[in-house]
Write an enzyme that holds these catalytic residues in place. Sequence first.
Site, PDB file in Angstrom:
ATOM      1  N   PRO A  91      50.015  -8.332  22.786  1.00  0.00           N
ATOM      2  CA  PRO A  91      51.177  -7.481  22.520  1.00  0.00           C
ATOM      3  C   PRO A  91      50.804  -6.237  21.709  1.00  0.00           C
ATOM      4  O   PRO A  91      51.493  -5.222  21.765  1.00  0.00           O
ATOM      5  CB  PRO A  91      52.135  -8.374  21.734  1.00  0.00           C
ATOM      6  CG  PRO A  91      51.405  -9.626  21.414  1.00  0.00           C
ATOM      7  CD  PRO A  91      50.125  -9.655  22.159  1.00  0.00           C
ATOM      8  N   ASP A 140      -9.883  -5.688   0.190  1.00  0.00           N
ATOM      9  CA  ASP A 140     -10.521  -5.464  -1.103  1.00  0.00           C
ATOM     10  C   ASP A 140      -9.699  -6.059  -2.231  1.00  0.00           C
ATOM     11  O   ASP A 140      -8.708  -6.733  -2.011  1.00  0.00           O
ATOM     12  CB  ASP A 140     -10.849  -3.982  -1.318  1.00  0.00           C
ATOM     13  CG  ASP A 140      -9.724  -3.098  -0.881  1.00  0.00           C
ATOM     14  OD1 ASP A 140      -8.595  -3.400  -1.282  1.00  0.00           O
ATOM     15  OD2 ASP A 140      -9.979  -2.139  -0.129  1.00  0.00           O
ATOM     16  N   LYS A 184     -15.108  -4.763  -5.118  1.00  0.00           N
ATOM     17  CA  LYS A 184     -16.132  -4.821  -6.140  1.00  0.00           C
ATOM     18  C   LYS A 184     -16.375  -6.265  -6.566  1.00  0.00           C
ATOM     19  O   LYS A 184     -15.446  -6.949  -6.973  1.00  0.00           O
ATOM     20  CB  LYS A 184     -15.634  -4.037  -7.357  1.00  0.00           C
ATOM     21  CG  LYS A 184     -16.657  -3.068  -7.904  1.00  0.00           C
ATOM     22  CD  LYS A 184     -16.076  -2.315  -9.068  1.00  0.00           C
ATOM     23  CE  LYS A 184     -15.575  -0.955  -8.625  1.00  0.00           C
ATOM     24  NZ  LYS A 184     -15.055  -0.126  -9.680  1.00  0.00           N
ATOM     25  N   GLY A 191      -4.254  -2.647  -0.521  1.00  0.00           N
ATOM     26  CA  GLY A 191      -3.154  -2.762  -1.469  1.00  0.00           C
ATOM     27  C   GLY A 191      -2.243  -1.549  -1.353  1.00  0.00           C
ATOM     28  O   GLY A 191      -2.702  -0.458  -1.025  1.00  0.00           O
ATOM     29  N   GLY A 192      -0.959  -1.730  -1.595  1.00  0.00           N
ATOM     30  CA  GLY A 192      -0.027  -0.606  -1.594  1.00  0.00           C
ATOM     31  C   GLY A 192       0.086   0.020  -0.229  1.00  0.00           C
ATOM     32  O   GLY A 192       0.221  -0.666   0.783  1.00  0.00           O
ATOM     33  N   ASP A 193      -0.005   1.344  -0.193  1.00  0.00           N
ATOM     34  CA  ASP A 193       0.063   2.082   1.061  1.00  0.00           C
ATOM     35  C   ASP A 193      -1.318   2.660   1.365  1.00  0.00           C
ATOM     36  O   ASP A 193      -1.974   3.193   0.473  1.00  0.00           O
ATOM     37  CB  ASP A 193       1.085   3.225   0.920  1.00  0.00           C
ATOM     38  CG  ASP A 193       1.181   4.017   2.199  1.00  0.00           C
ATOM     39  OD1 ASP A 193       2.024   3.650   3.038  1.00  0.00           O
ATOM     40  OD2 ASP A 193       0.414   4.991   2.379  1.00  0.00           O
ATOM     41  N   ILE A 250      -1.932   6.371   0.322  1.00  0.00           N
ATOM     42  CA  ILE A 250      -1.755   6.845  -1.056  1.00  0.00           C
ATOM     43  C   ILE A 250      -2.910   6.307  -1.881  1.00  0.00           C
ATOM     44  O   ILE A 250      -2.999   5.104  -2.140  1.00  0.00           O
ATOM     45  CB  ILE A 250      -0.393   6.400  -1.624  1.00  0.00           C
ATOM     46  CG1 ILE A 250       0.692   6.973  -0.721  1.00  0.00           C
ATOM     47  CG2 ILE A 250      -0.255   6.823  -3.088  1.00  0.00           C
ATOM     48  CD1 ILE A 250       1.890   7.538  -1.357  1.00  0.00           C
ATOM     49  N   ALA A 287       2.246   1.377  -4.989  1.00  0.00           N
ATOM     50  CA  ALA A 287       2.438   0.836  -6.343  1.00  0.00           C
ATOM     51  C   ALA A 287       3.564   1.567  -7.077  1.00  0.00           C
ATOM     52  O   ALA A 287       4.391   0.940  -7.731  1.00  0.00           O
ATOM     53  CB  ALA A 287       1.132   0.935  -7.121  1.00  0.00           C
ATOM     54  N   MET A 346      -4.686   4.330 -11.306  1.00  0.00           N
ATOM     55  CA  MET A 346      -6.056   4.186 -11.804  1.00  0.00           C
ATOM     56  C   MET A 346      -6.250   4.798 -13.186  1.00  0.00           C
ATOM     57  O   MET A 346      -7.259   5.450 -13.446  1.00  0.00           O
ATOM     58  CB  MET A 346      -7.054   4.825 -10.812  1.00  0.00           C
ATOM     59  CG  MET A 346      -7.063   4.118  -9.474  1.00  0.00           C
ATOM     60  SD  MET A 346      -8.070   4.921  -8.237  1.00  0.00           S
ATOM     61  CE  MET A 346      -6.939   6.104  -7.538  1.00  0.00           C
ATOM     62  N   GLY A 361       2.063  -5.208 -11.405  1.00  0.00           N
ATOM     63  CA  GLY A 361       3.506  -5.142 -11.140  1.00  0.00           C
ATOM     64  C   GLY A 361       3.898  -5.888  -9.876  1.00  0.00           C
ATOM     65  O   GLY A 361       3.100  -6.008  -8.943  1.00  0.00           O
TER      66      GLY A 361
HETATM   67  N1  SAH Z   1      -3.096   2.440  -2.093  1.00  0.00           N
HETATM   68  C1  SAH Z   1      -2.607   1.892  -3.335  1.00  0.00           C
HETATM   69  C2  SAH Z   1      -3.253   2.519  -4.540  1.00  0.00           C
HETATM   70  C3  SAH Z   1      -4.731   2.347  -4.621  1.00  0.00           C
HETATM   71  S1  SAH Z   1      -5.396   2.994  -6.086  1.00  0.00           S
HETATM   72  C4  SAH Z   1      -1.095   2.038  -3.380  1.00  0.00           C
HETATM   73  O1  SAH Z   1      -0.491   2.733  -2.554  1.00  0.00           O
HETATM   74  O2  SAH Z   1      -0.494   1.430  -4.273  1.00  0.00           O
HETATM   75  C5  SAH Z   1      -5.398   1.609  -7.151  1.00  0.00           C
HETATM   76  C6  SAH Z   1      -4.381   1.782  -8.238  1.00  0.00           C
HETATM   77  O3  SAH Z   1      -3.085   1.436  -7.765  1.00  0.00           O
HETATM   78  C7  SAH Z   1      -4.564   0.875  -9.423  1.00  0.00           C
HETATM   79  O4  SAH Z   1      -5.533   1.379 -10.283  1.00  0.00           O
HETATM   80  C8  SAH Z   1      -3.194   0.913 -10.040  1.00  0.00           C
HETATM   81  O5  SAH Z   1      -2.993   2.114 -10.745  1.00  0.00           O
HETATM   82  C9  SAH Z   1      -2.309   0.985  -8.842  1.00  0.00           C
HETATM   83  N2  SAH Z   1      -1.742  -0.324  -8.473  1.00  0.00           N
HETATM   84  C10 SAH Z   1      -1.801  -0.923  -7.282  1.00  0.00           C
HETATM   85  N3  SAH Z   1      -1.130  -2.082  -7.293  1.00  0.00           N
HETATM   86  C11 SAH Z   1      -0.627  -2.225  -8.523  1.00  0.00           C
HETATM   87  C12 SAH Z   1       0.174  -3.214  -9.158  1.00  0.00           C
HETATM   88  N4  SAH Z   1       0.588  -4.306  -8.517  1.00  0.00           N
HETATM   89  N5  SAH Z   1       0.523  -3.034 -10.455  1.00  0.00           N
HETATM   90  C13 SAH Z   1       0.119  -1.942 -11.114  1.00  0.00           C
HETATM   91  N6  SAH Z   1      -0.628  -0.975 -10.564  1.00  0.00           N
HETATM   92  C14 SAH Z   1      -0.997  -1.105  -9.283  1.00  0.00           C
END
Ligand code: SAH
Length: 467
Positions: free
Chosen positions: A43, A248, A270, A301-303, A306, A332, A383, A412
């Site tokens: 409706p 690494d 390392k 690690g991270g991107d 970067i 990071a 770093m 972190g």
């Molecule tokens: N490609 C990575 C960075 C590599 S250089 C990225 O994009 O995050 C490595 C540095 O990243 C470290 O010396 C530190 O400064 C930072 N880093 C990476 N992971 C981290 C974490 N979990 N906590 C704090 N610093 C971090």
Amino acid sequence: METFPIFMKIRDCPCVVVGGGDVASRKVSLLLKAGGDVTVIAPMLYASLVELLKAGNIKYLNTVFEPSQLDEACVVIAATDDEDVNRQVSEAARARNIPVNVVDAPELCTFIVPSIVDRSPILVAVSSGGAAPVLARMLRARIETMIPSSYGRLAALAADFRDQVKRRFSNSQQRRIFWEDVFQGPIGEQVLSGREPAARLALQQVLKDSGDAHHGEVYLVGGGPGDPDLLTFRALRLMQQADVCVYDKLVSKEVMELVRRDADLIYVGKARDQHTLPQEKINDLLVRLAQEGKRVLRLKGGDPFIFGRGGEEIETLMEHGVPFQVVPGITAANGVSSYAGIPLTHRDYAQSCLFTTGHLKDGSVDLDWPALVRSGQTVVIYMGLIGLPEICRQLVAHGAPADRPIAIVQQGTTQRQRVIAGTLATLAEKVQVAALKAPCLIIVGEVVSLREKLAWFEPSPGAGSAE
Ligand code: SAH
């Protein structure tokens, strides 16, 4: 099995939906997606149904329900909030042997509308037989995360090449092996990462050559800052299909645990008292492994782009014609600042944000200090643990106020996260006492003081031991 699972072709077939509300509207959309010729009986019509009517996508009977309205239907859905009407619709449909679904009334249904994951032409349907629709929806959400959004394109590609492949391999087992190689190898990856023209060319080529789809590829993947929940779906998928993983130190052990169990692991970080494998050696290693036909996961690690030297690695791959793809990770700066409760920008404190490296060279840090001391911005320093005292000193020497907030965050996003905050004048000393462990990220700027209010992540002591 309480029901018989089928996928029904309804293109251009008359479908009837009784009800004009929100729920009815959702069912109508689904029927339209599958090409049904939909008539709505109600409706009154809900706004989105009015839109569909105006656009000419549905037919509308502005009347109360009558059984004869179902005479031509191939499928019927009742979605009214009137139990009597729903029951009448169900009875009328059953009397005519027309499949009927009544929303939220399993006892009145002859079929169930499953929860679906739509990667057309691939469709995954989940049903609890009406027993627990919420459970079915939760399962659907899990499956949703497992199947890449572009999965349907793989099926479309397969459909386009089906006849050609059939001509090429007369034996069905050969065809199965061929398609498995294509879907799981670089050609499949090319499709999933949006490089479809290249995939089509490669598939043509493979068909023309030996029919052997075994070529290596490198996945340059960002593993994020530590918490494995921060991986992307694509990262996880590639991690689980790699033959070998080159990684690494920065990749957290929680992330490493998600790499396919039977992949070979090659550590290039390392070791104690030793140097990292030189970058050129890593580049060559990636090329060699891929040339051996392996799916190589280069996990960082991270991107990767970067401070990750990802650019150099793919440059070498490019030179050697090795196929690769890059998967971004949470860097990071993003991950660590979020988990530390420090927003990198804020309307009142920072309009821009700068990422830099605080790597020491011959005992000093060579940075563009005048750019780093400006107010109204946040500076993130990768770093910088060793160079921290020098960084604080230089910032003040170049005009930053000594009471500017600064924080350093150890590991972190993990259970080993520690945050030490202070000012340019006080932090270095606090850190010396705290004996932090790498990796550590430094954040400088007014936004650091927001942490007092916004800190939300509390690692549970003992949940992860420091390394
Ligand atoms: N490609 C990575 C960075 C590599 S250089 C990225 O994009 O995050 C490595 C540095 O990243 C470290 O010396 C530190 O400064 C930072 N880093 C990476 N992971 C981290 C974490 N979990 N906590 C704090 N610093 C971090």
